[in-house]
Design an enzyme around this catalytic site. Structure first.
Site, PDB file in Angstrom:
ATOM      1  N   ASP A 279       0.759  -1.203  -0.059  1.00 25.17           N
ATOM      2  CA  ASP A 279       0.137   0.031  -0.037  1.00 25.17           C
ATOM      3  C   ASP A 279       0.813   1.302  -0.102  1.00 25.17           C
ATOM      4  OD1 ASP A 279      -2.424   0.881   0.248  1.00 25.17           O
ATOM      5  OD2 ASP A 279      -2.464   1.313   2.394  1.00 25.17           O
TER       6      ASP A 279
ATOM      7  N   ASP B 258      -3.361  -0.990   5.390  1.00 21.30           N
ATOM      8  CA  ASP B 258      -3.813  -0.499   6.752  1.00 21.30           C
ATOM      9  C   ASP B 258      -5.292  -0.345   6.711  1.00 21.30           C
ATOM     10  OD1 ASP B 258      -3.841   1.581   4.960  1.00 21.30           O
ATOM     11  OD2 ASP B 258      -2.470   2.796   6.148  1.00 21.30           O
TER      12      ASP B 258
ATOM     13  N   ASP C  42      -8.001  -3.244   2.648  1.00 19.54           N
ATOM     14  CA  ASP C  42      -6.972  -4.103   2.279  1.00 19.54           C
ATOM     15  C   ASP C  42      -7.407  -5.357   2.704  1.00 19.54           C
ATOM     16  OD1 ASP C  42      -5.470  -1.932   1.186  1.00 19.54           O
ATOM     17  OD2 ASP C  42      -4.746  -1.319   3.056  1.00 19.54           O
TER      18      ASP C  42
END
Length: 1013
Positions: A366, A707, A711
């Protein structure tokens, strides 16, 4: 009867249905409400956009749809988890061993008058080992908790609805489709809403889409994609400021967030690589054990033993092959590594994940908060017609710019005054960058920047009192405020404005250069345009700033400014400069990405952010390395349209989520195969999952970092999910296998290193443990075939496996890496096994055989010293073990009673045991390395040196401690008998050093192919 048959089919049908449901969930959010007019939405849901639903209608829908809550997934009961630890993988082997022991003892008890209790003890010990290690592993894993509980905390408790024209507070669970709901700053959104009116409403979608900026909400449809349009707000996101009213279009599991929750809990999760390895290893060991057992069972029948004796032998051989201590060793090694990783900020939730990270070949990371610092920071300013760089480092060690210019003073004034962000109270002693701010991300970035460069913003605001303000809105795209000035001789009001640069420039007729107002001509406009494009191209968010001193004759002191019906000028202002912001990369990330690259790990960025920003950060951290171009870069360089560039020429690529939506699996595979450096931007949660599955189709072992709630499906599906400990949502932490306590991508690299090291060290540990199996089995085989007195007893085998071998085997987990682990390619799970044929051949066929010779040498020496020469031992067994024979003659004609013979036999057991300990010294030292010489590696491993002393001390204790002859049938040895095995120990050491020398001299030669495990 018919019903029964249907029941049989239903599990299969359900499986198919589940798979279909999951495939549906992987598709993009299908929503049309954002494209409908407000009237159409109200018609579709039989509601009124002023009055709302009637109470009876709401009750009816609630009964039909069920409460507005997420369905908790089926959880695994604790006892099932415990049983998995007790009967999973390796434990099965030991259980079979224990059952066979009880079986053998039962046979003996039924057929002999005075059965030996060895098999009974062995069975009990084996069962105890499994139960103790099982409890230990269960305790380790029980520390981690379940996925959905965090989702529960996300459901807002109360919601404000309008029914029959009245506002009322109801439980969020009672909100139904068609309800009219009001939200305001600070509220959690109770369901998916179609906005019908909004005033300055902004929502924080970061947990859902990964966008770090609060998103404006308004009734207009601004985008085809429901996740990007402004007129939908999503269940469980937060409203940051303003108010809005909307119609509920989805509740509970049908909301976007609900779909993600279902997706995460319904994913099939494969076995961890280490579990697969252990399974493979068990098959190998069982294969060897059964092969040996059956061969000797047939052989003993041919040799004339009875059926019962042959069965006892069969069981004995199979049990002797089971490495009793290994289960505990593996568990302890993984636990030690997990503890070591926790000290380096990687918290591992499930022990097997420790190694998975080491075999990772692709990391999908990410962007926000993992690769970046997750705080907007002013990166550049443009004033006096040049770009100045601000300091974006975490510790303010970077560049500084000229702060003496009059233009900068004016610019910092505007940025500080035209700004609603304030520091939260009581933080005066905290460094500026670490302080909490109330306000949106861009404004707090400006606030911190001005506080650092120009001193207290609070003082500045007190000296220049605000008298009027127009907040930012999406139609005019600026924010403006009017202030009294601090100059006592100047009574003019100061108007300050900031906003979208092109909108601000349109309102200006002059520009401030070196502190002087100059007319804004075409040349300056072009300079502005170039600076704006350059900063925008860096992926930064650019704001323009201007000011204007209102003439005193028109606006005297005390003038009543009206912000609704504007009664002052907002044109012909003076342009001062630009400031651009970015969420800057973390300091340690570029280095970490470089390490991944040299370790053969592909790093892919997957983000919900804009492609330009994503690409800028990817270049900044080295995910797109210098000199590598994307198709767009090549097109720009050659000045041709993108369609004419051959995609194969570009090493790097940036892929937009909307394009990804239309890709087939084959197209995704092609991208993953042909590009080494990939950035996915504007991706949805479902797409993240599709990317992970694509990488897994290529045979990669995938680690995913994330986070947000968005996700969690990808985290769960990945071979190892890595969540962020600070910024991570609870949900992502639950779905992950590992948590980075400092949110730093660099910690993953540490984890990879530890994972690779533990894999190497487990190999060494297993090689060490398995080697002593041969000197434990061969005495038994010779006892059957040559009819000699038993050279090594069952109890003594246990003393080796669970006594002397344990600490040395565990000490190998502390061994340092041989070479630079991070310079080699990730292991290929299909070919690089934890235990391969070469390891078995080394441990059993080579080193183990030398060890067995050492043991037999001691055995024959002691018997010869007592009068039984090796030639006389063959075929003596039946008389030797016969209680009624008390006059057995040795080679010199002396007569031995049964009791005397047994004392000599048990002394031989003890000597054989001590010999194994002595040869295991050499084995431990050669297992320290697989390729290097021990002299290169050195003896820095203190635990290993302790292990050498510990096993020796334990052996001496078992031999010389009073009472051991009764308890374990261990007898004291003459000091000279300890030295029988020394030559063999030395031989093992020399043999292996020569083998490793050949390995290093001829890499890839036949010695490597045959012996390098």
């Amino acid at each position: 009867m018919g019903d029964k048959k249907d029941d049989k089919d239903s599990p299969k049908k359900n499986k198919g249905k589940e798979r279909r449901d999951l495939d549906d969930l992987k598709k993009e959010v299908a929503m049309t409400e954002h494209k409908m007019s407000v009237e159409e939405v109200c018609r579709k849901y039989n509601t009124d956009c002023v009055q709302g639903l009637t109470h009876s209608k709401a009750q009816e829908i609630l009964a039909r749809d069920g409460p507005n809550a997420l369905t908790p997934p089926p959880t695994t009961p604790e006892w099932v988890k415990f049983c998995r630890q007790l009967f999973g993988g390796f434990s099965i082997l030991l259980w079979i061993g224990a059952i066979l022991c009880f079986l053998a003892y039962g046979i003996q008890a039924g057929t002999e008058d005075d059965p030996s209790g060895d098999n009974l003890y062995l069975g009990i010990v084996l069962a105890a080992v499994v139960i103790i290690t099982g409890c230990f592993s269960y305790y380790q894993e029980a520390k981690s908790s379940k996925i959905m509980e965090s989702f529960k905390n996300m459901v807002p408790q109360q919601a404000l609805v309008i029914r029959e024209g009245e506002k009322m507070q109801v439980n969020a669970e009672e909100v139904v489709v068609g309800d009219l709901v009001e939200i305001k700053g600070g509220d959690r959104v109770p369901a998916d809403l179609r906005i019908i009116s909004a005033h300055g409403c902004k929502v924080d979608n970061s947990s859902l889409t990964g966008e770090s900026e609060p998103q404006t909400r308004s009734p207009d449809c601004t985008h085809d994609n429901p996740l990007e349009t402004r007129n939908i707000t999503f269940f469980s996101t937060n409203c940051v400021e303003g108010t809005a009213r909307g119609v509920v279009v989805a509740t509970g599991d049908r909301t976007v967030m609900g779909r993600i929750a279902t997706l995460a809990s319904g994913l099939e999760v494969g076995k961890t690589p280490i579990a697969i390895e252990i399974e493979h290893f068990i098959q190998l060991i069982t294969g060897v054990a059964v092969f040996l057992g059956v061969s000797f069972f047939i052989l003993s029948l041919i040799l004339g033993y009875t059926w019962l004796e042959a069965v006892i032998f069969l069981i004995g051989i199979i049990v002797a092959n089971v490495p009793e201590g290994l289960l505990a060793t593996v568990t302890v090694c993984l636990t030690l590594t997990a503890k070591r990783m926790a000290r380096k900020n990687c918290l591992v939730k499930n022990l097997e994940a420790v190694e998975t990270l080491g075999s990772t070949s692709t990391i999908c990371s990410d962007k926000t908060g993992t690769l970046t610092q997750n705080r907007m920071t002013v990166a550049h300013m443009w004033f006096d017609n040049q770009i100045h760089e601000a300091d974006t480092t975490e510790d303010q060690s970077g560049t500084s710019f000229d702060k003496s210019s009059h233009t900068w003073v004016a610019l910092s004034h505007i940025a500080g005054l035209c700004n609603r962000a304030v520091f939260k109270g009581g933080q005066d002693n905290i460094p500026v960058l670490k302080r909490d701010v109330a306000g949106d991300a861009s404004e707090s970035a400006l606030l911190k920047c001005i506080e650092l460069s120009s001193g207290s913003v609070k003082l500045m605001r007190e000296r220049n009192k605000k008298v009027a303000e127009i907040p930012f809105n999406s139609t005019n795209k600026y924010q403006l405020s009017i202030h009294e000035t601090e100059d006592p001789n100047d009574n003019r009001y100061l108007l300050v404005m900031k906003g979208a640069p092109e909108r601000i420039l349109d309102r200006c007729s002059t520009i401030l250069l070196q502190g002087k107002e100059q007319p804004l001509d075409e040349e300056m406009k072009e300079a502005f345009q170039n600076a704006y494009l350059e900063l925008g191209g860096l992926g930064e968010r650019v704001l323009g700033f201007c000011h204007y001193y209102l003439p005193e004759e028109q606006f005297p002191k005390g003038f009543a400014f009206d912000c609704d019906d504007v009664n002052f000028t907002t044109d012909n202002l003076c342009f001062v400069g630009l400031m651009s912001m970015i969420d800057p990369p973390r300091a340690a990330v570029p280095d970490a990405v470089g390490k991944c690259r040299s370790a053969g790990i592909k790093v892919i960025m997957v983000t919900g952010d804009h492609p330009i920003t994503a690409k800028a950060i990817a270049k900044g951290v080295g995910i797109i390395s210098e000199g590598n171009e994307t198709v767009e870069d090549i097109a720009a360089r050659l000045n041709i349209p993108v369609s004419q560039v051959n995609p194969r020429d570009a090493k790097a690529c940036v892929i937009h989520g909307t394009d990804l939506k239309d890709f087939t699996s084959e197209q995704i595979d092609e991208i993953l195969q042909n590009h080494t450096e990939i950035v996915f931007a504007r991706t949805s949660p479902q797409q993240k999952l599709i990317i992970v599955e694509g990488c897994q189709r290529q045979g990669a072992i995938v680690a995913v970092t994330g986070d947000g709630v968005n996700d969690s499906p990808a985290l769960k599906k990945a071979d190892i999910g890595v969540a962020m400990g600070i910024a991570g949502s609870d949900v992502s932490k639950q779905a992950a296998d590992m948590i980075l306590l400092d949110d730093n991508f660099a910690s993953i690299v540490t984890g990879v290193e530890e994972g690779r090291l533990i894999f190497d060290n487990l190999k060494k540990s297993i090689a060490y443990t398995l080697t002593s199996n041969i000197p434990e089995i061969t005495p038994f085989l010779l006892f059957i075939m040559a009819n000699i007195p038993l050279p090594l007893g069952t109890i003594t085998i246990l003393c080796i496996d669970l006594g002397t071998d344990m600490v040395p085997a565990i000490s190998l987990a502390y061994e340092a890496a041989e070479s630079d682990i991070m310079k080699r390619q990730p292991r290929n799970p299909r070919t690089d096994k934890l235990v391969n044929e070469r390891l078995i051949s080394m441990a059993y066929g080579q080193i183990g055989m030398i060890q067995a010779l050492g043991g037999f040498f001691s055995y024959f020496v002691i018997l010869a010293e007592n009068g039984f020469l090796p030639g006389n031992l063959v075929g003596i067994r039946l008389n030797w073990d016969d209680r009624t024979v008390n006059d057995l003659e040795d080679s010199y004609g002396q007569q031995w009673t049964y009791e005397q013979r047994k004392v000599v036999e048990f002394t031989c057991h003890t000597a054989f045991f001590v010999s194994i300990v002595v040869v295991q010294w050499a084995d431990l030292i050669i297992c320290k390395t697989r390729r290097n010489s021990v002299f290169q590696q050195g003896m820095k491993n203190k635990i290993l040196i302790f292990g050498l002393f510990e096993e020796t001390a334990l052996a001496a204790f078992l031999s010389y401690c009073p009472g051991m002859d009764v308890a374990l049938r261990m007898y004291p040895l003459k000091p000279s008998w300890w030295f029988c095995a020394f030559p063999y120990s030395f031989l093992i050491f020399v043999y292996d050093e020569i083998r490793k020398l050949i390995l290093r001299r001829n890499p890839g030669g036949w010695v490597e192919k045959e012996t390098y495990y």
